[in-house]
Design an enzyme around this catalytic site. Structure first.
Site, PDB file in Angstrom:
ATOM      1  N   LYS A  84       0.844  -1.198   0.000  1.00  0.00           N
ATOM      2  CA  LYS A  84       0.000   0.000   0.000  1.00  0.00           C
ATOM      3  C   LYS A  84       0.875   1.241   0.000  1.00  0.00           C
ATOM      4  CE  LYS A  84      -1.252   2.228   3.614  1.00  0.00           C
ATOM      5  NZ  LYS A  84      -0.857   3.574   4.176  1.00  0.00           N
ATOM      6  N   ASN A  85       2.093   1.131   0.555  1.00  0.00           N
ATOM      7  CA  ASN A  85       2.965   2.310   0.624  1.00  0.00           C
ATOM      8  C   ASN A  85       3.933   2.395  -0.550  1.00  0.00           C
ATOM      9  OD1 ASN A  85       1.625   3.024   2.882  1.00  0.00           O
ATOM     10  ND2 ASN A  85       3.199   2.356   4.329  1.00  0.00           N
ATOM     11  N   CYS A 139      -3.706   8.954   8.298  1.00  0.00           N
ATOM     12  CA  CYS A 139      -3.992   8.544   9.667  1.00  0.00           C
ATOM     13  C   CYS A 139      -3.608   9.643  10.667  1.00  0.00           C
ATOM     14  CB  CYS A 139      -3.192   7.283  10.005  1.00  0.00           C
ATOM     15  SG  CYS A 139      -3.756   5.873   9.060  1.00  0.00           S
ATOM     16  N   ARG A 172       1.979  15.436  11.087  1.00  0.00           N
ATOM     17  CA  ARG A 172       2.271  15.063   9.689  1.00  0.00           C
ATOM     18  C   ARG A 172       2.423  16.283   8.784  1.00  0.00           C
ATOM     19  NH1 ARG A 172      -0.560   9.542   8.173  1.00  0.00           N
ATOM     20  NH2 ARG A 172       1.467   9.198   7.220  1.00  0.00           N
ATOM     21  N   ASP A 221       5.000   1.195  11.634  1.00  0.00           N
ATOM     22  CA  ASP A 221       3.722   0.589  11.233  1.00  0.00           C
ATOM     23  C   ASP A 221       3.558  -0.813  11.789  1.00  0.00           C
ATOM     24  OD1 ASP A 221       4.272   1.915   7.915  1.00  0.00           O
ATOM     25  OD2 ASP A 221       3.564   2.874   9.742  1.00  0.00           O
ATOM     26  N   ARG A 255      -8.431   0.810   3.722  1.00  0.00           N
ATOM     27  CA  ARG A 255      -7.465   1.674   3.034  1.00  0.00           C
ATOM     28  C   ARG A 255      -6.164   0.926   2.786  1.00  0.00           C
ATOM     29  NH1 ARG A 255      -5.688   6.491   5.984  1.00  0.00           N
ATOM     30  NH2 ARG A 255      -4.185   6.392   4.290  1.00  0.00           N
TER      31      ARG A 255
HETATM   32  C1  EPZ Z   1       4.971   6.919   5.072  1.00  0.00           C
HETATM   33  O1  EPZ Z   1       4.345   8.069   5.588  1.00  0.00           O
HETATM   34  C2  EPZ Z   1       3.943   5.810   5.201  1.00  0.00           C
HETATM   35  N1  EPZ Z   1       2.744   6.168   4.450  1.00  0.00           N
HETATM   36  C3  EPZ Z   1       3.595   5.593   6.663  1.00  0.00           C
HETATM   37  O2  EPZ Z   1       2.726   4.480   6.725  1.00  0.00           O
HETATM   38  C4  EPZ Z   1       4.874   5.238   7.430  1.00  0.00           C
HETATM   39  O3  EPZ Z   1       4.567   5.090   8.798  1.00  0.00           O
HETATM   40  C5  EPZ Z   1       5.896   6.360   7.246  1.00  0.00           C
HETATM   41  O4  EPZ Z   1       6.141   6.557   5.831  1.00  0.00           O
HETATM   42  C6  EPZ Z   1       7.217   6.032   7.921  1.00  0.00           C
HETATM   43  O5  EPZ Z   1       7.716   4.840   7.392  1.00  0.00           O
HETATM   44  C7  EPZ Z   1       2.759   6.057   3.103  1.00  0.00           C
HETATM   45  O6  EPZ Z   1       3.742   5.684   2.490  1.00  0.00           O
HETATM   46  C8  EPZ Z   1       1.472   6.412   2.405  1.00  0.00           C
HETATM   47  P1  EPZ Z   1       7.414  10.291   6.760  1.00  0.00           P
HETATM   48  P2  EPZ Z   1       5.028   9.526   5.388  1.00  0.00           P
HETATM   49  O7  EPZ Z   1       7.421  11.440   5.839  1.00  0.00           O
HETATM   50  O8  EPZ Z   1       5.759   9.546   4.110  1.00  0.00           O
HETATM   51  C9  EPZ Z   1       7.939  13.896   9.795  1.00  0.00           C
HETATM   52  C10 EPZ Z   1       0.830   3.292   7.335  1.00  0.00           C
HETATM   53  O9  EPZ Z   1       0.326   2.916   8.403  1.00  0.00           O
HETATM   54  N2  EPZ Z   1       7.857  14.777   8.614  1.00  0.00           N
HETATM   55  O10 EPZ Z   1       8.526   9.283   6.690  1.00  0.00           O
HETATM   56  O11 EPZ Z   1       3.989  10.550   5.634  1.00  0.00           O
HETATM   57  C11 EPZ Z   1       6.588  13.235  10.089  1.00  0.00           C
HETATM   58  O12 EPZ Z   1       5.785  14.109  10.854  1.00  0.00           O
HETATM   59  C12 EPZ Z   1       1.385   4.690   7.216  1.00  0.00           C
HETATM   60  O13 EPZ Z   1       0.927   2.580   6.297  1.00  0.00           O
HETATM   61  C13 EPZ Z   1       8.016  16.147   8.811  1.00  0.00           C
HETATM   62  O14 EPZ Z   1       8.240  16.613   9.919  1.00  0.00           O
HETATM   63  O15 EPZ Z   1       6.043   9.483   6.614  1.00  0.00           O
HETATM   64  C14 EPZ Z   1       6.961  11.999  10.848  1.00  0.00           C
HETATM   65  O16 EPZ Z   1       7.168  12.308  12.206  1.00  0.00           O
HETATM   66  C15 EPZ Z   1       1.317   5.448   8.518  1.00  0.00           C
HETATM   67  N3  EPZ Z   1       7.920  16.967   7.731  1.00  0.00           N
HETATM   68  C16 EPZ Z   1       8.303  11.605  10.225  1.00  0.00           C
HETATM   69  O17 EPZ Z   1       8.782  12.768   9.517  1.00  0.00           O
HETATM   70  C17 EPZ Z   1       7.684  16.492   6.467  1.00  0.00           C
HETATM   71  O18 EPZ Z   1       7.613  17.291   5.505  1.00  0.00           O
HETATM   72  C18 EPZ Z   1       8.187  10.453   9.245  1.00  0.00           C
HETATM   73  O19 EPZ Z   1       7.276  10.842   8.252  1.00  0.00           O
HETATM   74  C19 EPZ Z   1       7.514  15.088   6.296  1.00  0.00           C
HETATM   75  C20 EPZ Z   1       7.614  14.250   7.385  1.00  0.00           C
END
Ligand code: EPZ
Length: 461
Positions: free
Chosen positions: A45-46, A143, A148, A333, A441
């Site tokens: 899904k990711n 979520c 985020r 996750d 989802r």
């Molecule tokens: C992806 O989310 C996944 N979702 C998430 O899976 C997964 O938990 C996450 O990566 C970490 O592996 C999808 O791929 C659709 P991040 P993403 O950007 O890309 C901070 C699930 O259950 N951050 O790696 O949104 C953020 O707040 C979902 O399948 C900023 O601060 O995650 C977080 O604390 C949940 N500013 C950390 O980085 C930004 O511009 C990691 O977020 C972007 C992120």
């Protein structure tokens, strides 16, 4: 099972569901049956939605295979179609064909209405700027497991030469002088921000160096897709990715990497219900850190060519300390579904959630069912830490074993929702889980899979 049989089952289930007045967004689970049998997991899904967005960059059609039938896919397919991409289902199950020959701008209101709860629209920025010179991205869903923000994304896009304007309903972007390569260092190895840079840099003028990049298997699979399209991307040591922009990209043909988060979820369900589940499609390499923890908790697993068998070998489950981290660490996750199994372990487990600042909300409902989970919103000190402590991290202390009793609980987010299914399967008595739609989802045909694994439940077919 013949069609009549399955039709008959369906009618029985509907009658039973109607008798108890269930809507199609609810399920009543009778706990106590161990999950046993085989299910298949399809593409991640990711990864799959990002791969579909990448098709926008090609001058010819792309084929994506092994795509899961989950709502995130349907949302992105609708968004791409809104922008003129011809999106059609291929002949084979899980095959999608995406033809970006006639990409066009869509109306903001339509984009807004269609984006739903997905976070993927933010990844359309680069491809639409390359194709149309402009993009509108509505406020994002996803979520509720933390704030985020998308500051890393916007910062990177500006470095590529995009002009970003915040509107009441989202963000509007233009690229008056086109997009050029950039030197970008991420404050944190963000998966989404890494994808943003990859999807923007491949057609940008010149070279891009990305530092502190995410290197999750889904990222590497996206890089393989872009390389198939004609991109020149080098993954260097120490989380550096070097991209040399090219003039043109063509369509790709790719089989999406399996969903390791879904595989880990079913493995946790097997452990919590003292079951034995073969997860077809799961592979060891992408799940090594999970497999180590699964074994330490007391589970057993067997790696086969076509999947991994996860089972509870008997005896007590053991407590563990988990620190979530970026890949190749223990994925954030994976922690929510595993928490339910840890409520049955003999002793005190600790989870340090270092990726999201609010991913333990789901434990309130588990405590309502008899679990003993304390959440420390400011995290917990622990001398034996191997993962660097982060400012917003939280911790959960899970003391077990605690028998769980059925309750009525509402799905809060995707992985927390799946953990509620596991809790219902593990609890004594009946558990009514509502707001099920969120689970679809990211978990393809999960009701059918529960049925295949012998779960005892009532659901309005
Ligand atoms: C992806 O989310 C996944 N979702 C998430 O899976 C997964 O938990 C996450 O990566 C970490 O592996 C999808 O791929 C659709 P991040 P993403 O950007 O890309 C901070 C699930 O259950 N951050 O790696 O949104 C953020 O707040 C979902 O399948 C900023 O601060 O995650 C977080 O604390 C949940 N500013 C950390 O980085 C930004 O511009 C990691 O977020 C972007 C992120």
């Amino acid at each position: 099972m013949t069609d009549n049989d399955s039709e008959g089952l369906k009618i029985d289930a509907q009658k039973a569901a109607t008798r108890v007045g269930l809507t199609s967004n609810e399920i009543i689970i009778n706990g106590g049956s161990p999950l046993k049998g085989r299910i298949e997991v399809r593409g991640a899904k990711n990864l799959a939605p990002k791969a579909m967005v990448a098709a926008l960059l090609g001058t010819s059609a792309s084929i994506l295979r092994n795509v899961p039938n989950v709502s995130d896919i349907r949302v992105v397919a609708g968004l791409l179609a809104l922008h003129g991409v011809q999106v059609t289902r291929g002949a084979a199950e899980g095959e999608w064909r995406l033809d970006p020959s006639n990409v066009e701008q869509a109306h903001h209101a339509d984009i807004d209405a269609h984006a739903g709860s997905s976070r993927i629209p933010i990844l359309l920025c680069g491809p639409l700027l390359h194709r149309l010179g402009e993009a509108f991205i509505p406020d994002l869903g996803g979520c509720r497991i933390g704030d985020r923000p998308i500051d890393f994304h916007l910062e990177a896009l500006r470095k590529f030469g995009a002009v970003v304007e915040k509107l009441p309903s989202g963000i509007s972007l233009t690229a008056p002088n086109g997009l050029h390569g950039a030197n970008i260092e991420l404050p944190y190895p963000s998966v989404g921000a890494t994808e943003q840079v990859l999807l923007t840099s491949v057609l940008a003028q010149g070279q891009t160096e990305l530092r502190n990049a995410a290197i999750e298997p889904e990222i590497i699979d996206l890089i393989c897709i872009l390389q198939k399209m004609g991109a020149i991307i080098t993954v260097e040591p120490n989380r550096v990715i070097f991209i040399e922009g090219v003039e043109e990209l063509r369509g790709y043909d790719h089989r999406a990497l399996f969903d390791r988060n879904e595989a880990a979820s079913w493995a946790s369900a097997a452990l919590a219900t003292k079951g034995d589940v073969f997860v077809g499609g799961a592979q060891q390499e992408e799940m090594m850190t999970f497999l180590n923890v699964f074994r330490k908790v007391g589970g057993d697993f067997e790696v086969h060519d076509d999947g991994i068998r996860f089972w509870h070998p008997g005896g007590p489950l053991k407590p563990v300390t988990i620190e979530t981290d970026v890949h190749p660490g223990f994925m954030t996750d994976w922690q929510q579904p595993l928490v339910v199994a840890l409520t049955q372990a003999e002793g005190v487990s600790t989870i340090h959630e270092t990726v999201y600042e609010n991913r333990f909300g789901f434990t309130d409902a588990l405590n309502k069912m008899g679990a003993n989970i304390e959440v420390y919103k400011d995290g917990m000190h622990d001398d034996a830490r191997r993962v660097m402590r982060r400012e917003f991290e939280q911790a959960a202390i899970i003391s077990g074993p605690t028998p769980l009793t059925g309750a009525e609980i509402e799905v809060p987010d995707l992985r927390g929702g799946f953990s509620y299914l596991i809790a219902g399967l593990t609890a004594e008595g009946q558990t009514k889980v509502t707001n099920l739609g969120i689970i679809s989802r990211g978990y393809e045909n999960f009701i059918e899979k529960l049925r295949l694994l012998g779960a005892d439940f009532v659901y309005e077919g």
